[in-house]
Design an enzyme around this catalytic site. Structure first.
Site, short mmCIF file in Angstrom:
data_model
loop_
_atom_site.label_atom_id
_atom_site.label_comp_id
_atom_site.label_asym_id
_atom_site.label_seq_id
_atom_site.Cartn_x
_atom_site.Cartn_y
_atom_site.Cartn_z
N THR A 57 1.93 1.66 5.17
CA THR A 57 2.15 0.95 6.43
C THR A 57 2.88 1.86 7.41
O THR A 57 3.98 2.34 7.12
CB THR A 57 2.97 -0.33 6.19
OG1 THR A 57 2.34 -1.10 5.16
CG2 THR A 57 3.08 -1.15 7.45
N SER A 67 0.81 -1.22 0.00
CA SER A 67 0.00 0.00 0.00
C SER A 67 0.84 1.26 0.00
O SER A 67 0.40 2.32 -0.44
CB SER A 67 -0.91 0.02 1.23
OG SER A 67 -0.13 0.16 2.42
N GLU A 126 3.82 -10.33 -2.11
CA GLU A 126 4.88 -10.92 -1.30
C GLU A 126 5.68 -11.98 -2.06
O GLU A 126 6.91 -12.06 -1.93
CB GLU A 126 4.26 -11.51 -0.02
CG GLU A 126 3.62 -10.46 0.86
CD GLU A 126 2.32 -10.90 1.50
OE1 GLU A 126 1.71 -10.08 2.20
OE2 GLU A 126 1.90 -12.07 1.30
#
Length: 199
Positions: free
Chosen positions: A106, A103, A166
């Site tokens: 964080t 995003s 990820e």
């Protein structure tokens, strides 16, 4: 009648389902890595090679990937620290902070980047959001065009949450390590000497 949990697991873990989902994951990773800008990757690798010391900071699964990357950079003989570890020193001028956040918002990662910028360190970042606050702080930026972990209706991935980001982050950090290693004349045996022996 609703199926029992054991019956549900039997259906979803059948051979056909596993093969289908393995293909899904593999294809999504392949498509996403192909869309990453190679020059962004090269620029980040160059910046990594210039850092006096490298600090990594990330949350959740992205943070775990960066810890793996930190281990590989240590194997290359670089001085690497993981933010938040008990013995991590202060970051300073000439250092590099390597961060990742899909995003780009964080909070812990952003605070680390803001601190690094304030003290004169440089910032290399991976994100899925080019207009994010983290992206604006970065000296070197790699965009991973994957769904955000809260974007459950995205057409970018059928996988849960931020899995694709990820997974691709791991492959990109491995490719960067491999490229940095290729630029040296060190054999694998020399890198292995640096591997942890207090396990």
């Amino acid at each position: 009648m609703n199926p029992t949990p054991s019956a549900t697991h039997t259906v979803h873990t059948s051979g056909g389902g596993i093969d289908r989902n393995l293909s899904l994951v593999r294809d999504e990773i392949s498509d996403t890595t192909a869309a990453v800008d190679g020059q962004e990757m090269a620029d980040l690798a160059d910046l990594l090679g210039q850092g006096r010391r490298v600090f990594v900071a990330g949350a959740g699964r992205s943070g775990l990937v960066l810890r793996m990357a930190a281990m590989r950079l240590m194997h290359l003989g670089m001085t690497v620290h993981v933010a938040g570890a008990t013995t991590t020193p202060a970051i300073g001028p000439g250092d590099l902070l390597l961060v990742a956040s899909g995003s780009g918002t964080t909070q812990g990662v952003l605070r680390s980047a803001e601190t690094a910028q304030r003290v004169g360190a440089r910032i290399a970042a991976f994100t899925a959001t080019p207009e994010s606050p983290l992206a604006k702080l970065a000296d070197s930026l790699v965009i991973i065009p994957a769904a955000l972990k809260t974007d459950h209706g995205s057409g970018l991935s059928r996988q849960y949450s931020g899995s694709l980001f990820e997974q691709v982050l791991f492959l990109l950090t491995e490719a960067i390590f491999q490229s940095l290693w290729d630029s040296t004349d060190e054999p694998a045996e020399k890198l292995w000497v640096r591997h942890a022996n207090l396990e």
